[in-house]
Scaffold this motif. Structure first.
Motif, PDB file in Angstrom:
ATOM      1  N   GLY A  17       0.816  -1.212   0.000  1.00  0.00           N
ATOM      2  CA  GLY A  17       0.000   0.000   0.000  1.00  0.00           C
ATOM      3  C   GLY A  17       0.847   1.258   0.000  1.00  0.00           C
ATOM      4  O   GLY A  17       0.540   2.233  -0.692  1.00  0.00           O
ATOM      5  N   ILE A  18       1.928   1.227   0.775  1.00  0.00           N
ATOM      6  CA  ILE A  18       2.846   2.372   0.814  1.00  0.00           C
ATOM      7  C   ILE A  18       3.522   2.551  -0.551  1.00  0.00           C
ATOM      8  O   ILE A  18       3.590   3.655  -1.086  1.00  0.00           O
ATOM      9  CB  ILE A  18       3.886   2.206   1.939  1.00  0.00           C
ATOM     10  N   TYR A  19       3.998   1.434  -1.117  1.00  0.00           N
ATOM     11  CA  TYR A  19       4.672   1.517  -2.416  1.00  0.00           C
ATOM     12  C   TYR A  19       3.721   2.048  -3.502  1.00  0.00           C
ATOM     13  O   TYR A  19       4.129   2.829  -4.368  1.00  0.00           O
ATOM     14  CB  TYR A  19       5.223   0.153  -2.831  1.00  0.00           C
ATOM     15  N   LEU A  20       2.465   1.629  -3.449  1.00  0.00           N
ATOM     16  CA  LEU A  20       1.506   2.032  -4.486  1.00  0.00           C
ATOM     17  C   LEU A  20       1.259   3.532  -4.515  1.00  0.00           C
ATOM     18  O   LEU A  20       0.810   4.070  -5.527  1.00  0.00           O
ATOM     19  CB  LEU A  20       0.184   1.282  -4.315  1.00  0.00           C
ATOM     20  N   THR A  21       1.565   4.225  -3.430  1.00  0.00           N
ATOM     21  CA  THR A  21       1.401   5.689  -3.435  1.00  0.00           C
ATOM     22  C   THR A  21       2.369   6.356  -4.398  1.00  0.00           C
ATOM     23  O   THR A  21       2.177   7.511  -4.757  1.00  0.00           O
ATOM     24  CB  THR A  21       1.586   6.288  -2.018  1.00  0.00           C
ATOM     25  N   THR A  22       3.392   5.623  -4.830  1.00  0.00           N
ATOM     26  CA  THR A  22       4.374   6.180  -5.762  1.00  0.00           C
ATOM     27  C   THR A  22       4.072   5.815  -7.216  1.00  0.00           C
ATOM     28  O   THR A  22       4.752   6.278  -8.123  1.00  0.00           O
ATOM     29  CB  THR A  22       5.798   5.684  -5.426  1.00  0.00           C
ATOM     30  N   ASN A  23       3.061   4.952  -7.448  1.00  0.00           N
ATOM     31  CA  ASN A  23       2.784   4.476  -8.798  1.00  0.00           C
ATOM     32  C   ASN A  23       1.273   4.355  -8.993  1.00  0.00           C
ATOM     33  O   ASN A  23       0.679   3.328  -8.662  1.00  0.00           O
ATOM     34  CB  ASN A  23       3.479   3.125  -9.018  1.00  0.00           C
ATOM     35  N   SER A  29      -4.322  -1.039 -10.786  1.00  0.00           N
ATOM     36  CA  SER A  29      -4.351  -2.455 -11.179  1.00  0.00           C
ATOM     37  C   SER A  29      -4.389  -3.375  -9.967  1.00  0.00           C
ATOM     38  O   SER A  29      -5.181  -4.322  -9.916  1.00  0.00           O
ATOM     39  CB  SER A  29      -3.118  -2.790 -12.036  1.00  0.00           C
ATOM     40  N   ILE A  30      -3.531  -3.123  -8.992  1.00  0.00           N
ATOM     41  CA  ILE A  30      -3.465  -3.974  -7.796  1.00  0.00           C
ATOM     42  C   ILE A  30      -4.768  -3.903  -7.018  1.00  0.00           C
ATOM     43  O   ILE A  30      -5.300  -4.933  -6.568  1.00  0.00           O
ATOM     44  CB  ILE A  30      -2.281  -3.569  -6.885  1.00  0.00           C
ATOM     45  N   LEU A  31      -5.319  -2.714  -6.843  1.00  0.00           N
ATOM     46  CA  LEU A  31      -6.578  -2.579  -6.115  1.00  0.00           C
ATOM     47  C   LEU A  31      -7.727  -3.263  -6.857  1.00  0.00           C
ATOM     48  O   LEU A  31      -8.614  -3.854  -6.234  1.00  0.00           O
ATOM     49  CB  LEU A  31      -6.897  -1.103  -5.854  1.00  0.00           C
ATOM     50  N   ARG A  32      -7.686  -3.232  -8.173  1.00  0.00           N
ATOM     51  CA  ARG A  32      -8.721  -3.919  -8.960  1.00  0.00           C
ATOM     52  C   ARG A  32      -8.597  -5.441  -8.781  1.00  0.00           C
ATOM     53  O   ARG A  32      -9.601  -6.133  -8.584  1.00  0.00           O
ATOM     54  CB  ARG A  32      -8.595  -3.540 -10.435  1.00  0.00           C
ATOM     55  N   ILE A  33      -7.374  -5.957  -8.823  1.00  0.00           N
ATOM     56  CA  ILE A  33      -7.160  -7.401  -8.628  1.00  0.00           C
ATOM     57  C   ILE A  33      -7.613  -7.819  -7.224  1.00  0.00           C
ATOM     58  O   ILE A  33      -8.293  -8.835  -7.054  1.00  0.00           O
ATOM     59  CB  ILE A  33      -5.675  -7.769  -8.858  1.00  0.00           C
ATOM     60  N   ALA A  34      -7.248  -7.035  -6.209  1.00  0.00           N
ATOM     61  CA  ALA A  34      -7.659  -7.344  -4.831  1.00  0.00           C
ATOM     62  C   ALA A  34      -9.176  -7.305  -4.698  1.00  0.00           C
ATOM     63  O   ALA A  34      -9.763  -8.129  -3.985  1.00  0.00           O
ATOM     64  CB  ALA A  34      -7.003  -6.370  -3.857  1.00  0.00           C
ATOM     65  N   ASN A  80      -6.654   0.778   2.525  1.00  0.00           N
ATOM     66  CA  ASN A  80      -6.602   1.739   3.624  1.00  0.00           C
ATOM     67  C   ASN A  80      -5.204   2.308   3.817  1.00  0.00           C
ATOM     68  O   ASN A  80      -5.056   3.489   4.124  1.00  0.00           O
ATOM     69  CB  ASN A  80      -7.120   1.103   4.917  1.00  0.00           C
ATOM     70  N   THR A  81      -4.177   1.493   3.620  1.00  0.00           N
ATOM     71  CA  THR A  81      -2.804   2.001   3.720  1.00  0.00           C
ATOM     72  C   THR A  81      -2.546   3.012   2.609  1.00  0.00           C
ATOM     73  O   THR A  81      -2.038   4.112   2.851  1.00  0.00           O
ATOM     74  CB  THR A  81      -1.782   0.849   3.640  1.00  0.00           C
ATOM     75  N   TYR A  82      -2.908   2.641   1.397  1.00  0.00           N
ATOM     76  CA  TYR A  82      -2.736   3.517   0.241  1.00  0.00           C
ATOM     77  C   TYR A  82      -3.472   4.848   0.454  1.00  0.00           C
ATOM     78  O   TYR A  82      -2.896   5.925   0.294  1.00  0.00           O
ATOM     79  CB  TYR A  82      -3.250   2.798  -1.013  1.00  0.00           C
ATOM     80  N   THR A  83      -4.733   4.767   0.854  1.00  0.00           N
ATOM     81  CA  THR A  83      -5.542   5.970   1.056  1.00  0.00           C
ATOM     82  C   THR A  83      -4.992   6.814   2.198  1.00  0.00           C
ATOM     83  O   THR A  83      -4.910   8.042   2.093  1.00  0.00           O
ATOM     84  CB  THR A  83      -7.012   5.585   1.333  1.00  0.00           C
ATOM     85  N   GLY A  84      -4.600   6.151   3.294  1.00  0.00           N
ATOM     86  CA  GLY A  84      -4.065   6.880   4.445  1.00  0.00           C
ATOM     87  C   GLY A  84      -2.811   7.668   4.108  1.00  0.00           C
ATOM     88  O   GLY A  84      -2.675   8.839   4.482  1.00  0.00           O
ATOM     89  N   ILE A  85      -1.889   7.044   3.385  1.00  0.00           N
ATOM     90  CA  ILE A  85      -0.635   7.726   3.015  1.00  0.00           C
ATOM     91  C   ILE A  85      -0.916   8.819   1.977  1.00  0.00           C
ATOM     92  O   ILE A  85      -0.379   9.926   2.056  1.00  0.00           O
ATOM     93  CB  ILE A  85       0.413   6.720   2.481  1.00  0.00           C
ATOM     94  N   LYS A  86      -1.781   8.523   0.991  1.00  0.00           N
ATOM     95  CA  LYS A  86      -2.087   9.515  -0.048  1.00  0.00           C
ATOM     96  C   LYS A  86      -2.780  10.749   0.529  1.00  0.00           C
ATOM     97  O   LYS A  86      -2.608  11.851   0.011  1.00  0.00           O
ATOM     98  CB  LYS A  86      -3.011   8.904  -1.113  1.00  0.00           C
ATOM     99  N   ASP A  87      -3.572  10.553   1.579  1.00  0.00           N
ATOM    100  CA  ASP A  87      -4.347  11.660   2.141  1.00  0.00           C
ATOM    101  C   ASP A  87      -3.572  12.527   3.133  1.00  0.00           C
ATOM    102  O   ASP A  87      -4.140  13.461   3.695  1.00  0.00           O
ATOM    103  CB  ASP A  87      -5.624  11.124   2.816  1.00  0.00           C
TER     104      ASP A  87
END
Length: 193
Positions: A17-23, A29-34, A80-87
């Motif tokens: 989730g943290i890494y995805l904030t950079t891409n 794609s990852i969130l769609r697969i999940a 939630n990790t992705y959203t938390g870091i992005k926000d």
């Protein structure tokens, strides 16, 4: 089983989730697969894993249940990790850069503490959900409290079904309360949890 699956899911989902904030493209794609994995009914996922894991002699039991629980945990934890870091407020990031923090320092000392309530919400959701799905894993020989429900259904014993269901519910509530306490304990003062 749920505890091990949750720990593995956290070790995979939070860094991802943290890494995805950079891409952004990869994040989508990852969130769609999940999301797709999350829509697969648990018995169907267990059934799909039986022939695959039978190749290594683990078609039923603990391993397929563990893998399924880890897969089901990924969406709430990653999202939630992705959203938390992005926000995290860009001004806060800029202030951290201005005082000379490296990217890792900024992540560990600023972004993760600010995102912690949202990250923990994802972990809580995944844990409670997995306790319910873990009960279904009794149908593939994984054991646990689901055995009571399974045996109650096969014996037409409603008392066993109710006892199993209540025990699973109590376990889910206790896990949620424990994780909520941990969330409050490790959330930086001044951040709404």
């Amino acid at each position: 089983m749920v505890g091990i699956a949750t720990i593995i899911a956290i070790l995979i989902g939070v860094p991802l989730g943290i890494y995805l904030t950079t891409n952004e493209y990869l994040a989508e794609s990852i969130l769609r697969i999940a999301s797709i994995i999350m829509t697969i009914p648990s018995l169907a996922l267990f059934g799909m894993m039986i022939p695959i894991l039978s190749l290594i002699g683990q078609g039923i039991g603990f391993l397929p249940a563990l893998i399924a629980l880890v897969l089901y945990s990924q969406l709430p934890i990653i999202r939630n990790t992705y959203t938390g870091i992005k926000d995290v407020n860009p001004n806060v990031r800029d202030a951290a850069k201005a005082i000379g923090m490296s990217t890792i320092q900024r992540l560990v000392k600023v972004e993760i503490p600010i995102a912690m309530p949202l990250i923990m919400t994802g972990i809580r959701l995944a844990t409670v959900m997995n306790i319910g799905i873990g009960a279904i894993a009794a149908f593939i020989g994984a054991g646990g409290l689901g055995v009571l429900i399974n045996q109650g259904i096969s014996r037409s014993n409603s008392t066993m079904v109710i006892v199993g269901a209540v025990a699973v519910s109590i376990m889910a509530i206790m896990a949620d309360l424990l994780l909520k306490y941990i969330q409050k304990r490790f959330t930086v003062k001044g951040i709404n949890s």
